[in-house]
Design a protein around this motif. Structure first.
Motif, PDB file in Angstrom:
ATOM      1  N   PRO A   1       1.041 -10.930   0.076  1.00 56.94           N
ATOM      2  CA  PRO A   1      -0.063 -11.444   0.906  1.00 56.94           C
ATOM      3  C   PRO A   1       0.178 -11.307   2.405  1.00 56.94           C
ATOM      4  O   PRO A   1      -0.777 -11.376   3.192  1.00 56.94           O
ATOM      5  CB  PRO A   1      -0.134 -12.926   0.506  1.00 56.94           C
ATOM      6  CG  PRO A   1       0.483 -13.002  -0.844  1.00 56.94           C
ATOM      7  CD  PRO A   1       1.583 -11.982  -0.810  1.00 56.94           C
ATOM      8  N   TYR A   2       1.438 -11.116   2.809  1.00 56.03           N
ATOM      9  CA  TYR A   2       1.758 -11.126   4.233  1.00 56.03           C
ATOM     10  C   TYR A   2       2.277  -9.782   4.735  1.00 56.03           C
ATOM     11  O   TYR A   2       2.889  -9.702   5.803  1.00 56.03           O
ATOM     12  CB  TYR A   2       2.759 -12.253   4.512  1.00 56.03           C
ATOM     13  CG  TYR A   2       2.172 -13.592   4.147  1.00 56.03           C
ATOM     14  CD1 TYR A   2       1.104 -14.107   4.877  1.00 56.03           C
ATOM     15  CD2 TYR A   2       2.624 -14.308   3.038  1.00 56.03           C
ATOM     16  CE1 TYR A   2       0.517 -15.309   4.522  1.00 56.03           C
ATOM     17  CE2 TYR A   2       2.046 -15.515   2.686  1.00 56.03           C
ATOM     18  CZ  TYR A   2       0.985 -16.007   3.426  1.00 56.03           C
ATOM     19  OH  TYR A   2       0.393 -17.205   3.084  1.00 56.03           O
ATOM     20  N   GLU A   3       2.009  -8.712   3.983  1.00 54.81           N
ATOM     21  CA  GLU A   3       2.314  -7.356   4.432  1.00 54.81           C
ATOM     22  C   GLU A   3       1.197  -6.431   3.982  1.00 54.81           C
ATOM     23  O   GLU A   3       0.962  -6.280   2.780  1.00 54.81           O
ATOM     24  CB  GLU A   3       3.655  -6.867   3.866  1.00 54.81           C
ATOM     25  CG  GLU A   3       4.014  -5.457   4.318  1.00 54.81           C
ATOM     26  CD  GLU A   3       5.324  -4.969   3.721  1.00 54.81           C
ATOM     27  OE1 GLU A   3       6.229  -4.598   4.482  1.00 54.81           O
ATOM     28  OE2 GLU A   3       5.430  -4.968   2.467  1.00 54.81           O
ATOM     29  N   SER A   4       0.513  -5.815   4.923  1.00 59.74           N
ATOM     30  CA  SER A   4      -0.600  -4.942   4.565  1.00 59.74           C
ATOM     31  C   SER A   4      -0.081  -3.601   4.050  1.00 59.74           C
ATOM     32  O   SER A   4       1.080  -3.231   4.270  1.00 59.74           O
ATOM     33  CB  SER A   4      -1.490  -4.694   5.783  1.00 59.74           C
ATOM     34  OG  SER A   4      -0.808  -3.895   6.738  1.00 59.74           O
ATOM     35  N   ARG A   5      -0.945  -2.889   3.367  1.00 60.73           N
ATOM     36  CA  ARG A   5      -0.584  -1.558   2.889  1.00 60.73           C
ATOM     37  C   ARG A   5      -0.192  -0.656   4.061  1.00 60.73           C
ATOM     38  O   ARG A   5       0.762   0.121   3.978  1.00 60.73           O
ATOM     39  CB  ARG A   5      -1.755  -0.955   2.115  1.00 60.73           C
ATOM     40  CG  ARG A   5      -1.422   0.332   1.375  1.00 60.73           C
ATOM     41  CD  ARG A   5      -2.678   0.907   0.736  1.00 60.73           C
ATOM     42  NE  ARG A   5      -3.311  -0.021  -0.182  1.00 60.73           N
ATOM     43  CZ  ARG A   5      -3.004  -0.120  -1.478  1.00 60.73           C
ATOM     44  NH1 ARG A   5      -2.053   0.647  -1.985  1.00 60.73           N
ATOM     45  NH2 ARG A   5      -3.641  -0.980  -2.248  1.00 60.73           N
ATOM     46  N   ALA A   6      -0.914  -0.787   5.171  1.00 57.43           N
ATOM     47  CA  ALA A   6      -0.620   0.043   6.346  1.00 57.43           C
ATOM     48  C   ALA A   6       0.749  -0.295   6.917  1.00 57.43           C
ATOM     49  O   ALA A   6       1.497   0.605   7.339  1.00 57.43           O
ATOM     50  CB  ALA A   6      -1.701  -0.152   7.408  1.00 57.43           C
ATOM     51  N   GLU A   7       1.092  -1.572   6.959  1.00 56.85           N
ATOM     52  CA  GLU A   7       2.418  -1.971   7.470  1.00 56.85           C
ATOM     53  C   GLU A   7       3.530  -1.440   6.578  1.00 56.85           C
ATOM     54  O   GLU A   7       4.581  -0.993   7.074  1.00 56.85           O
ATOM     55  CB  GLU A   7       2.495  -3.493   7.562  1.00 56.85           C
ATOM     56  CG  GLU A   7       1.649  -4.086   8.681  1.00 56.85           C
ATOM     57  CD  GLU A   7       1.547  -5.596   8.591  1.00 56.85           C
ATOM     58  OE1 GLU A   7       1.346  -6.228   9.655  1.00 56.85           O
ATOM     59  OE2 GLU A   7       1.635  -6.151   7.469  1.00 56.85           O
ATOM     60  N   ALA A   8       3.310  -1.480   5.273  1.00 63.99           N
ATOM     61  CA  ALA A   8       4.314  -0.963   4.351  1.00 63.99           C
ATOM     62  C   ALA A   8       4.506   0.537   4.545  1.00 63.99           C
ATOM     63  O   ALA A   8       5.638   1.039   4.599  1.00 63.99           O
ATOM     64  CB  ALA A   8       3.899  -1.266   2.912  1.00 63.99           C
TER      65      ALA A   8
END
Length: 528
Positions: A396-403
């Motif tokens: 919930p606290y890491e977006s796909r883009a951040e990953a």
């Protein structure tokens, strides 16, 4: 660290790789019956020999917890169960029981403050890790307490899912990150969830907040005024939350193979892989014989990832205990995940990569399949706990883009299809979509600020929880000692006598552990 749908056995050598993302998150029956002599606590009570309550929790002495394998360290242990609410937000709801084993100190005059061991995972059983702790001398002059975290092997209920372990074994013959593999992978996760929910498990209650409260209750229920905490791998994640939410009664904290709750997720996993791989490649480059035999090893590895992702290699191997040949598909994602575990057997890595570069995939394929088909990869991991943590506290606290950005920053040459699946967390986002548990409060991602003396241990070859995590968590731990043991993989206590010596000296003197053994440590002799 551990791997969703990954391997829990050691690469090629059969060494157990313990801890978060090291054993499968998709991934014991000796009985220790001895009662042993009691140890006095600060209150004059005896640890583990009397029924006691702590709020809604209750400790009852009894037989030692079940283990998948015989554990000699449990001979003479004092044991029992801690009964706690499954969900503390529902005080009239059902209760669960957690197995407890207390291994007495080796000396007849033990220190009054015991050590409690927090296992790796998420999903490993602390009681099953007792031998590692005792072999490292942790009970030299203190009792050591092991409690099965909720949902794990010796707890009741146990949230293991054999169907996931079976899928992991079959998956070695599939393209690692193909859409068809994703569909099968997520279906295995959905089946696991449905089975556990049908048994009445409140899957939203298997997380760090509840587990931290379990340990706080255990200390009080055992009548212990003050104890020390030692967590490995995922156990460091839990330890950092525990010391933040329940600091009372904690004398000191050791964390080994550090996973900060504030940054845990796919991007951090990529960063850790980069650090561990680079540590190994650098050690080879600095060793003249290795550098001559395997020049530009880092570039070779990255080229192989790209080539295999474009053109996967299929072969068959023989795996101990499996008479029939096993089909193995090696693509870029499989190679990255193999490498993440292979740092545990670093001396053979350059040779294995060189053989693959020259058209011989057998050694890597045997190691990749051997881990997933090992008996240690079946029926031991609490997938219900693993997904409870991942899906409420990480995704919930890491977006796909951040990953994806984290992967690209660590390995800019990797194809997007490889970067889309962080090592050891393959298909985590769609898995969590079907696991369907509420997000934890955002405060679960807070940094831990504390003046509790803390030892932050890391390995220079750790590709699962990178060594940079030690200085990161120490920024807000005012009495932290940061130690990186060079040339060691994930969880240095398991493999390094020096790390064991440092840990024992830390519990003797938490503000000034002895680190002199670090001087003169040498890199491994790499295979020719």
């Amino acid at each position: 660290m551990r791997q969703l749908h990954a391997t829990s056995a050691g690469v090629a050598t059969g060494v157990l790789i313990t801890g978060l993302l090291a054993t499968p998150a998709h991934a014991e029956h000796g009985i220790g019956m001895g009662i042993g002599m009691g140890r006095s606590t600060g209150t004059g009570a005896t640890i583990g020999t009397a029924t006691r309550t702590a709020g809604d929790a209750r400790f009852v002495p009894g037989p030692c917890p079940k283990t998948a394998d015989p554990i000699p360290a449990l001979k003479g242990a004092r044991c029992g169960t801690l009964t706690v609410p499954e969900n503390r937000a529902r005080p009239n709801g059902r209760t669960i029981t957690l197995g407890v084993a207390i291994v007495p100190a080796a000396t007849s005059t033990p220190k009054p403050d015991p050590i409690v061991w927090l296992a790796g995972g998420p999903g490993d059983d602390a009681v099953g890790e007792a031998q590692m702790a005792i072999d490292g001398g942790l009970n030299r002059d203190r009792d050591v307490i092991f409690m099965s975290q909720r949902g794990t092997y010796s707890a009741d209920p146990v949230l293991t899912c054999p169907n996931i372990d079976e899928f992991n074994a079959r998956a070695v013959g599939l393209v690692h990150d193909a859409p068809s593999t994703e569909r099968l992978h997520v279906q295995a996760t959905r089946t696991c969830r449905d089975q556990l929910a049908a048994r009445g498990a409140d899957l939203s209650a298997y997380n760090d907040t509840e587990s931290a409260a379990d340990y706080a209750d255990l200390r009080v229920a055992l009548g212990i005024d003050q104890w020390n905490v030692f967590g490995i791998s995922y156990g460091t994640h839990l330890a950092l939350i525990y010391m933040r939410q329940h600091p009372q009664g904690i004398r000191s904290v050791g964390i080994d193979g550090i996973l900060p709750p504030s940054t845990a997720g796919s991007a951090l996993t990529w960063s850790s892989a980069r650090q561990g791989f680079d540590g190994l490649f650098k050690a080879c480059a600095e060793q003249p014989a290795c550098n001559r035999r395997y020049p530009n090893l880092s570039a070779t590895f990255e080229r192989l990832v790209r080539e295999l992702e474009a053109h996967p290699v299929t072969t068959t191997v023989t795996v101990p205990g499996h008479p029939q040949p096993v089909k193995v598909v090696l693509d870029g994602g499989a190679l990255v995940n193999w490498m993440t575990s292979a740092t545990h057997v670093a001396p053979g890595v350059p040779r294995s990569l060189d053989e693959l570069a020259h058209g011989n995939p057998q050694r890597i394929a045997e190691q990749w399949a051997g881990g997933k088909l090992s008996p240690q990869a079946f029926g031991r991991t609490a997938h219900g706990l693993a997904y409870g943590v991942f899906c409420s506290e990480w995704v919930p606290y890491e977006s796909r883009a951040e990953a994806l950005r984290g992967g690209r920053e660590a390995f800019p040459s990797f194809p997007r299809s490889v970067l889309a699946q962080a090592p050891q967390l393959t298909f985590l986002r769609p898995d969590c979509a079907v696991w369907n548990v509420p997000a934890a409060p955002r405060s679960i991602r807070d940094v831990t600020r504390s003046d509790i003396p803390t030892l932050a241990l890391s390995g220079g070859f750790d590709s699962q929880t990178g060594a940079a995590n030690g200085p990161y968590v120490a920024r807000t731990l005012s009495r932290a000692t940061v130690v990186t043991v060079p040339y060691e993989p994930h969880v240095v206590f398991a493999s390094s006598q020096c790390a064991q010596e440092i840990t024992l000296s830390f519990f003797d003197n938490p503000t000034a552990p002895k680190t002199g053994c670090l001087t003169g440590l040498k890199p491994p002799r790499f295979e020719n």
